[in-house]
Design a protein around this motif. Structure first.
Motif, mmCIF file in Angstrom:
data_model
loop_
_atom_site.group_PDB
_atom_site.id
_atom_site.type_symbol
_atom_site.label_atom_id
_atom_site.label_comp_id
_atom_site.label_asym_id
_atom_site.label_seq_id
_atom_site.Cartn_x
_atom_site.Cartn_y
_atom_site.Cartn_z
ATOM 1 N N SER A 1 38.311 41.932 31.413
ATOM 2 C CA SER A 1 38.238 40.909 32.457
ATOM 3 C C SER A 1 37.102 41.144 33.450
ATOM 4 O O SER A 1 36.316 40.235 33.723
ATOM 5 N N GLY A 2 37.002 42.365 33.997
ATOM 6 C CA GLY A 2 36.041 42.630 35.067
ATOM 7 C C GLY A 2 34.603 42.296 34.713
ATOM 8 O O GLY A 2 33.956 41.486 35.403
ATOM 9 N N ALA B 1 39.823 37.603 43.462
ATOM 10 C CA ALA B 1 41.213 37.779 43.048
ATOM 11 C C ALA B 1 41.352 38.596 41.767
ATOM 12 O O ALA B 1 42.190 39.497 41.686
ATOM 13 N N LYS B 2 40.527 38.292 40.747
ATOM 14 C CA LYS B 2 40.729 38.900 39.436
ATOM 15 C C LYS B 2 39.946 40.192 39.229
ATOM 16 O O LYS B 2 40.405 41.082 38.507
ATOM 17 N N THR B 3 38.757 40.299 39.829
ATOM 18 C CA THR B 3 37.961 41.517 39.651
ATOM 19 C C THR B 3 38.282 42.562 40.717
ATOM 20 O O THR B 3 38.472 43.747 40.415
ATOM 21 N N HIS C 1 40.954 42.313 42.653
ATOM 22 C CA HIS C 1 42.418 42.374 42.734
ATOM 23 C C HIS C 1 42.943 42.175 44.155
ATOM 24 O O HIS C 1 43.820 42.885 44.621
ATOM 25 N N ARG C 2 42.358 41.203 44.823
ATOM 26 C CA ARG C 2 42.839 40.847 46.144
ATOM 27 C C ARG C 2 43.964 39.814 46.017
ATOM 28 O O ARG C 2 44.088 39.133 44.991
ATOM 29 N N GLU D 1 46.273 36.602 45.813
ATOM 30 C CA GLU D 1 45.946 35.227 45.437
ATOM 31 C C GLU D 1 45.977 34.296 46.640
ATOM 32 O O GLU D 1 45.240 33.297 46.688
#
Length: 528
Positions: A117-118, A364-366, A368-369, A371
């Protein structure tokens, strides 16, 4: 054409925009979650979404640029429009349903179903930002030109006003407001263009073939007006332009994002069919209006149309209204209003796409903060992006044809995103490193060839050094014949160099999900 404040144009534009702001107000009241902000909750029907896609794609580059190119160069402008008609055939047959079954908010979601993902989100966000800035330049140039020439507002202030209005849709209404803005704009656009075609047939000649003959006689190119090569010399330039236009939508992030606003793959397919029908009909009509402008205005209209031909359609509109009086003012006001609504709608979609890449893919996804922070981060990113684009627009001015600027964006999109998306969906051997190398190879190759091409290098070379030749090192206006293969090659080389172990189960799962939608979150908002 007016050199001062055009009251009628301003009044009609304000009335049309007021309608869209009402839609934005109601959309803001129904936009509470990130899913609603980015994809309207996935509740749009195929018909509504297809109309919105057409609105998204029928930009000011299409309205002003295609008509301007047809007016200036004849067949070259028609070729632009014809190849643009087939754009969504590529989307429908290659990716529409698969993308809807795999993704949630952005096309990077689809890549992340089988790749790490990252890295893929970071490189996708980078390419999205470059593409959106290029495309926004075309919209902002059109906005400044329109407001300067037709409403008596200085080009710089016109760009700033357009940017502020466009941000309003994004910051308050998100995708739902942007979608309804696109639908309202698409209906108004098709109505105005159809009206102008009817007036052309009444005022010039009811037989379109006779109008074409008059255009040929009024052109400095003579019989060559209906041959290719008037704007770009040589067959390879024509081929590169045609490929760039045809592949454009397959990689445009703001268009791909729209397939996540429908509930399932069936509605995604319907969206593509509606988009094909509307875009095809529009492009045929707008190319005809460009030819009609040549027949009506002749070579004497070239000064009014401008160096890039961006004002050929407004000039034709004034002529159709009799050249002076209320009829001309009203027709011109309709074109101005729909043109400004067009550039605002397309710009809003672009900014929403770019801000989603920053807020969703990166924040949010990289990183991870939470949503719940996505919408706030997205709004901040939108403001920053618009500030950068406004600065770039003021730097380049308003003389460049907006279709050319938009096609540079689509060339970059096709080079960076199309190879990665196709290889991820179809090639079992694809690895994360391949996606990263492929996206960067296509993106950097496209940027390098654009900068060293014949439409940028002659202006760039003197700025770099007085000793540099102004003859472009790369002979083609559009880089796509080399940059897209560079993207595919990067995917292949990166995948074979990767030490990442094979994951056949992930690829098989992706194939099942892409074809069936198994595992897709079916959560929807209330019907829109």
């Amino acid at each position: 054409m007016s050199d001062g404040f055009n009251t009628t144009a301003v009044v009609v534009t304000v009335l049309l925009l007021a309608t869209t702001f009402v839609a934005t107000y109601f959309a803001s009241r129904r936009t509470k979650t990130s899913a609603e902000f980015w994809t309207a909750g996935g509740g749009m029907t195929g018909r509504k979404n297809g109309t919105a896609i057409a609105g998204d794609f029928l930009s000011s580059a299409s309205l002003l640029g295609y008509a301007g190119l047809a007016y200036l160069y004849g067949m070259d402008g028609i070729v632009y429009a014809i190849f643009a008609c087939g754009i969504f055939l590529m989307v429908m047959f290659l990716i529409a349903e698969k993308l809807r079954n795999l993704g949630r908010f952005t096309f990077a979601d689809a890549l992340a179903t089988r790749l790490r993902s990252g890295p893929v989100r970071i490189v996708s966000a980078i390419s999205t930002l470059f593409i959106c800035i290029f495309y926004l330049l075309a919209q902002m140039v059109a906005g400044g030109v329109l407001m300067e020439a037709l409403a008596g507002i200085d080009f710089s202030w016109g760009v700033v006003i357009a940017a502020v209005l466009m941000l309003t849709y994004v910051l308050f209404g998100g995708m739902l407001a942007t979608t309804w803005l696109q639908i309202i704009k698409a209906v108004a656009l098709m109505t105005v263009v159809a009206l102008l075609v009817i007036l052309v047939l009444v005022r010039i000649d009811p037989n379109p073939l006779n109008i074409i003959e008059q255009a040929i006689s009024q052109s400095a190119f003579g019989d060559h007006f209906l041959a290719t090569g008037n704007s770009f010399k040589g067959p390879w330039n024509i081929i590169s332009m045609a490929v760039a236009v045809t592949l454009s939508a397959v990689g445009l992030p703001h268009v791909l994002m729209r397939f996540f606003t429908v509930p399932d793959a069936i509605e995604a397919r319907k969206s593509a069919i509606w988009a094909i029908s509307l875009i095809g009909g529009f492009n045929v009509l707008i190319a005809f209006l460009g030819i009609s402008a040549r027949a009506a205005l002749g070579t004497g209209g070239e000064e009014i149309a401008g160096k890039g031909g961006n004002l050929a359609l407004p000039a034709l509109t004034v002529w159709l209204g009799g050249g002076d009086g209320f009829a001309s003012d009203l027709l011109l006001a309709l074109v101005v209003a729909v043109s400004i609504a067009t550039l605002l709608a397309v710009s809003a979609g672009l900014v929403l796409s770019a801000s989603s890449a920053v807020a969703h893919d990166l924040w949010a996804k990289t990183f991870h903060r939470p949503e719940r922070e996505e919408m706030a981060v997205g709004r901040i990113a939108a403001v920053a992006l618009v500030i950068v684009t406004v600065g770039a627009t003021l730097a380049i001015g308003g003389t460049q044809n907006v279709t050319f600027l938009a096609t540079l964006a689509t060339s970059t999109a096709a080079s960076a995103n199309f190879p990665v998306l196709i290889m991820t969906l179809l090639w079992r051997r694809m690895r994360t490193l391949g996606a990263v190398v492929g996206a960067l190879s296509g993106l950097l190759t496209a940027l390098a060839l654009i900068l060293t091409g014949p439409l940028v290098w002659p202006s760039l070379a003197p700025l770099l050094s007085d000793s540099l030749s102004t003859t472009a090192p790369f002979p083609l206006a559009f880089p796509i014949l080399l940059s897209v293969p560079a993207g595919f090659l990067g995917c292949i080389v990166g995948s074979y160099l990767s030490r990442e172990s094979a994951d056949d189960a992930a690829f098989d799962e992706l194939q099942v999900r892409a074809l069936t939608g198994a595992g897709l979150d079916k959560t929807k908002t209330l019907a829109h």
